[in-house]
Motif scaffolding. Structure first.
Motif, PDB file in Angstrom:
ATOM      1  N   THR A 131       0.839  -1.130   0.055  1.00 28.48           N
ATOM      2  CA  THR A 131       0.049   0.073   0.075  1.00 28.48           C
ATOM      3  C   THR A 131       0.823   1.256   0.068  1.00 28.48           C
ATOM      4  O   THR A 131       1.584   1.304   0.900  1.00 28.48           O
ATOM      5  N   GLY A 132       0.932   2.021  -1.080  1.00 31.02           N
ATOM      6  CA  GLY A 132       1.566   3.257  -1.312  1.00 31.02           C
ATOM      7  C   GLY A 132       1.444   3.657  -2.458  1.00 31.02           C
ATOM      8  O   GLY A 132       0.845   2.961  -3.613  1.00 31.02           O
ATOM      9  N   THR A 133       1.959   4.978  -2.910  1.00 31.37           N
ATOM     10  CA  THR A 133       2.147   5.483  -4.284  1.00 31.37           C
ATOM     11  C   THR A 133       3.131   4.993  -4.976  1.00 31.37           C
ATOM     12  O   THR A 133       4.217   4.403  -4.485  1.00 31.37           O
ATOM     13  N   VAL A 134       3.010   4.970  -6.471  1.00 31.50           N
ATOM     14  CA  VAL A 134       4.038   4.446  -7.248  1.00 31.50           C
ATOM     15  C   VAL A 134       5.349   5.272  -7.062  1.00 31.50           C
ATOM     16  O   VAL A 134       6.599   4.764  -7.046  1.00 31.50           O
ATOM     17  N   GLU A 135       5.295   6.437  -6.837  1.00 35.12           N
ATOM     18  CA  GLU A 135       6.438   7.502  -6.543  1.00 35.12           C
ATOM     19  C   GLU A 135       7.315   6.956  -5.272  1.00 35.12           C
ATOM     20  O   GLU A 135       8.639   7.296  -5.308  1.00 35.12           O
ATOM     21  N   ASP A 136       6.515   6.703  -4.335  1.00 31.82           N
ATOM     22  CA  ASP A 136       7.171   6.138  -3.052  1.00 31.82           C
ATOM     23  C   ASP A 136       7.726   4.866  -2.936  1.00 31.82           C
ATOM     24  O   ASP A 136       8.945   4.538  -2.613  1.00 31.82           O
ATOM     25  N   VAL A 137       7.109   3.728  -3.646  1.00 35.25           N
ATOM     26  CA  VAL A 137       7.378   2.280  -3.609  1.00 35.25           C
ATOM     27  C   VAL A 137       8.484   2.136  -4.675  1.00 35.25           C
ATOM     28  O   VAL A 137       9.396   1.231  -4.269  1.00 35.25           O
ATOM     29  N   LEU A 138       8.404   2.331  -5.717  1.00 30.59           N
ATOM     30  CA  LEU A 138       9.007   1.782  -6.866  1.00 30.59           C
ATOM     31  C   LEU A 138      10.589   2.269  -6.734  1.00 30.59           C
ATOM     32  O   LEU A 138      11.553   1.404  -6.831  1.00 30.59           O
ATOM     33  N   PRO A 139      10.862   3.565  -6.294  1.00 32.22           N
ATOM     34  CA  PRO A 139      12.512   3.674  -6.143  1.00 32.22           C
ATOM     35  C   PRO A 139      12.952   2.845  -5.027  1.00 32.22           C
ATOM     36  O   PRO A 139      14.093   2.520  -5.126  1.00 32.22           O
ATOM     37  N   LYS A 140      12.031   2.687  -4.015  1.00 37.25           N
ATOM     38  CA  LYS A 140      12.712   1.625  -3.035  1.00 37.25           C
ATOM     39  C   LYS A 140      12.750   0.168  -3.511  1.00 37.25           C
ATOM     40  O   LYS A 140      13.929  -0.412  -3.160  1.00 37.25           O
ATOM     41  N   MET A 141      11.840  -0.058  -4.505  1.00 37.02           N
ATOM     42  CA  MET A 141      12.277  -1.394  -4.961  1.00 37.02           C
ATOM     43  C   MET A 141      13.235  -1.365  -5.801  1.00 37.02           C
ATOM     44  O   MET A 141      14.221  -2.590  -5.924  1.00 37.02           O
ATOM     45  N   ILE A 142      13.415  -0.627  -6.752  1.00 36.27           N
ATOM     46  CA  ILE A 142      14.545  -0.381  -7.590  1.00 36.27           C
ATOM     47  C   ILE A 142      16.128  -0.329  -6.751  1.00 36.27           C
ATOM     48  O   ILE A 142      16.978  -1.096  -7.333  1.00 36.27           O
ATOM     49  N   ARG A 143      16.119   0.120  -5.603  1.00 36.36           N
ATOM     50  CA  ARG A 143      17.325   0.465  -4.872  1.00 36.36           C
ATOM     51  C   ARG A 143      17.713  -0.899  -4.399  1.00 36.36           C
ATOM     52  O   ARG A 143      18.749  -1.419  -4.372  1.00 36.36           O
ATOM     53  N   PHE A 144      16.438  -1.671  -3.885  1.00 39.72           N
ATOM     54  CA  PHE A 144      16.535  -3.213  -3.047  1.00 39.72           C
ATOM     55  C   PHE A 144      17.158  -4.036  -4.161  1.00 39.72           C
ATOM     56  O   PHE A 144      17.954  -4.740  -3.982  1.00 39.72           O
ATOM     57  N   TYR A 145      16.571  -4.088  -5.387  1.00 42.85           N
ATOM     58  CA  TYR A 145      16.826  -5.039  -6.326  1.00 42.85           C
ATOM     59  C   TYR A 145      18.304  -4.860  -6.685  1.00 42.85           C
ATOM     60  O   TYR A 145      19.070  -5.937  -7.227  1.00 42.85           O
ATOM     61  N   ARG A 146      18.566  -3.438  -6.966  1.00 45.09           N
ATOM     62  CA  ARG A 146      20.128  -3.389  -7.725  1.00 45.09           C
ATOM     63  C   ARG A 146      20.693  -3.711  -6.541  1.00 45.09           C
ATOM     64  O   ARG A 146      22.146  -4.265  -6.869  1.00 45.09           O
ATOM     65  N   LYS A 147      20.708  -3.740  -5.130  1.00 44.55           N
ATOM     66  CA  LYS A 147      21.644  -3.992  -4.313  1.00 44.55           C
ATOM     67  C   LYS A 147      21.620  -5.542  -4.089  1.00 44.55           C
ATOM     68  O   LYS A 147      22.776  -6.104  -3.707  1.00 44.55           O
ATOM     69  N   ASN A 148      20.539  -6.366  -4.110  1.00 47.24           N
ATOM     70  CA  ASN A 148      20.428  -7.689  -3.955  1.00 47.24           C
ATOM     71  C   ASN A 148      20.576  -8.701  -5.036  1.00 47.24           C
ATOM     72  O   ASN A 148      20.657  -9.783  -4.969  1.00 47.24           O
ATOM     73  N   SER A 149      20.358  -7.985  -6.295  1.00 44.96           N
ATOM     74  CA  SER A 149      20.394  -8.799  -7.377  1.00 44.96           C
ATOM     75  C   SER A 149      21.735  -9.133  -7.832  1.00 44.96           C
ATOM     76  O   SER A 149      22.748  -8.286  -7.869  1.00 44.96           O
ATOM     77  N   LYS A 150      21.861 -10.197  -8.603  1.00 42.57           N
ATOM     78  CA  LYS A 150      23.197 -10.606  -9.086  1.00 42.57           C
ATOM     79  C   LYS A 150      23.297 -10.318 -10.702  1.00 42.57           C
ATOM     80  O   LYS A 150      22.222 -10.145 -11.093  1.00 42.57           O
TER      81      LYS A 150
END
Length: 339
Positions: A320-339
């Motif tokens: 639950t949240g806006t695209v502007e708030d949630v997606l940048p966090k998802m992008i940062r997380f996946y960049r940090k944790n994806s191989k």
């Protein structure tokens, strides 16, 4: 009336995916009716077609192999099907709702006086009772398709005329092998007995084929956006997330109508049907027209500012949240944790 027929589109001897999807559905419909499943292939260099279609449960393959039948042109293929159907009298005939099927289907149905339901998204077998006289028809083909711009789903039946004909959209049926060792019969026909010289007044002198830039139908991961994304600029976040996790970007009809994303990426009843391993729905309310095109995704994640959005009811995970708030966090997380 006899068996169920599927017209198989071929290109360089390769059967199209939509035809294999129809063979899968055709096998289940034929089993429900207690009849056989037959396929028709018309083109050139078709020696390998049997190996491709028999595992899908085809009982009989009708082959019309002639250099004049490839590439597809309207008149000879129409003549082949019209005469074959008059001879074999199928109770149901199916073909893909492609550029070929949309040209061929109406021609064949008009010649046979059978009627045609175009762009079906589902097919079922059932009974029908006429309200006027109470007459009951058994084992009819329910031809199901969106109508009025996708706002309703119509079920169409053809009680009297045969064959019951329908074209079906690519991707809405599952493509599944019936049995790898299934053995059917191949019947090779003399093309000259089905066509005339007049059928070849049009010839193709040159073809330029450009493959689609978007491969959304077979993408394992899809990041889709709706009207709730807010703007075309905000869709850049979806493209960025898709690039990080190796996915494709799609959109709802509302997003396409608003100009946020191209029509070729539209998912739903009036777009394409997808079955990815992961579907991330961003700002999508979840109208039935959209859900019909993605509900068979393995995992669905909903990102929505409205906790009561209908799509949340079918989502495996809800953020639950806006695209502007949630997606940048998802992008940062996946960049940090994806191989």
């Amino acid at each position: 009336m006899n068996n169920l027929f599927v017209y198989c589109e071929t290109e360089d001897g390769i059967v199209s995916d939509v035809s294999l999807e129809l063979l899968t559905k055709g096998r289940s419909l034929a089993d429900a009716l207690g009849c056989g499943l037959e396929a028709v292939a018309a083109g050139h260099a078709l020696n390998g077609v049997g190996k491709q279609v028999f595992p899908y449960g085809v009982d009989v393959l009708h082959v019309f192999d002639d250099a004049r039948l490839a590439p597809y042109t309207s008149l000879p293929h129409t003549s082949v099907l019209v005469k074959l159907f008059r001879e074999e009298k199928p109770q149901i005939a199916l073909m893909g709702a492609t550029s070929v099927g949309r040209d061929l289907g109406p021609r064949v149905s008009s010649a046979l006086g059978s009627g045609l339901t175009a762009d079906c998204t589902a097919l079922e077998i059932g009974d029908h009772e006429e309200k006027k006289d109470g007459k009951v028809y058994r084992n009819l083909l329910y031809q199901i398709r969106p109508a009025f711009g996708g706002n309703i789903v119509a079920t169409i039946v053809n009680p009297e005329c045969r064959p019951q004909m329908a074209t079906v959209r690519e991707g809405v049926m599952k493509k599944e092998i019936f049995r790898p060792d299934y053995a059917g019969e191949t019947r090779r026909h003399d093309v000259n007995e089905y066509v005339s010289d007049a059928d070849f007044v049009v010839s193709v002198t040159d073809r330029k084929m450009e493959s689609s830039r978007v491969n959304i139908k077979s993408a394992p991961i899809i990041v889709a956006g709706g009207y709730g994304v807010g703007s075309r600029d905000n869709f850049r976040l979806l493209y960025e997330l898709a690039a990080v996790i190796g996915g494709e970007v799609g959109g709802s009809r509302a997003a396409v109508d608003a100009g946020f994303i191209e029509h070729e990426r539209q998912i739903g009843q009036t777009g394409v049907t997808v079955r990815p391993k992961l579907y991330i729905a961003c700002g999508i309310s979840g109208q039935i027209q959209h859900i019909a095109g993605m509900q068979e995704s393995a995992i669905i994640i909903s990102v929505n500012s409205d906790p009561g959005a209908p799509i949340n009811a079918i989502a495996d995970y809800v953020i639950t949240g806006t695209v502007e708030d949630v997606l940048p966090k998802m992008i940062r997380f996946y960049r940090k944790n994806s191989k």
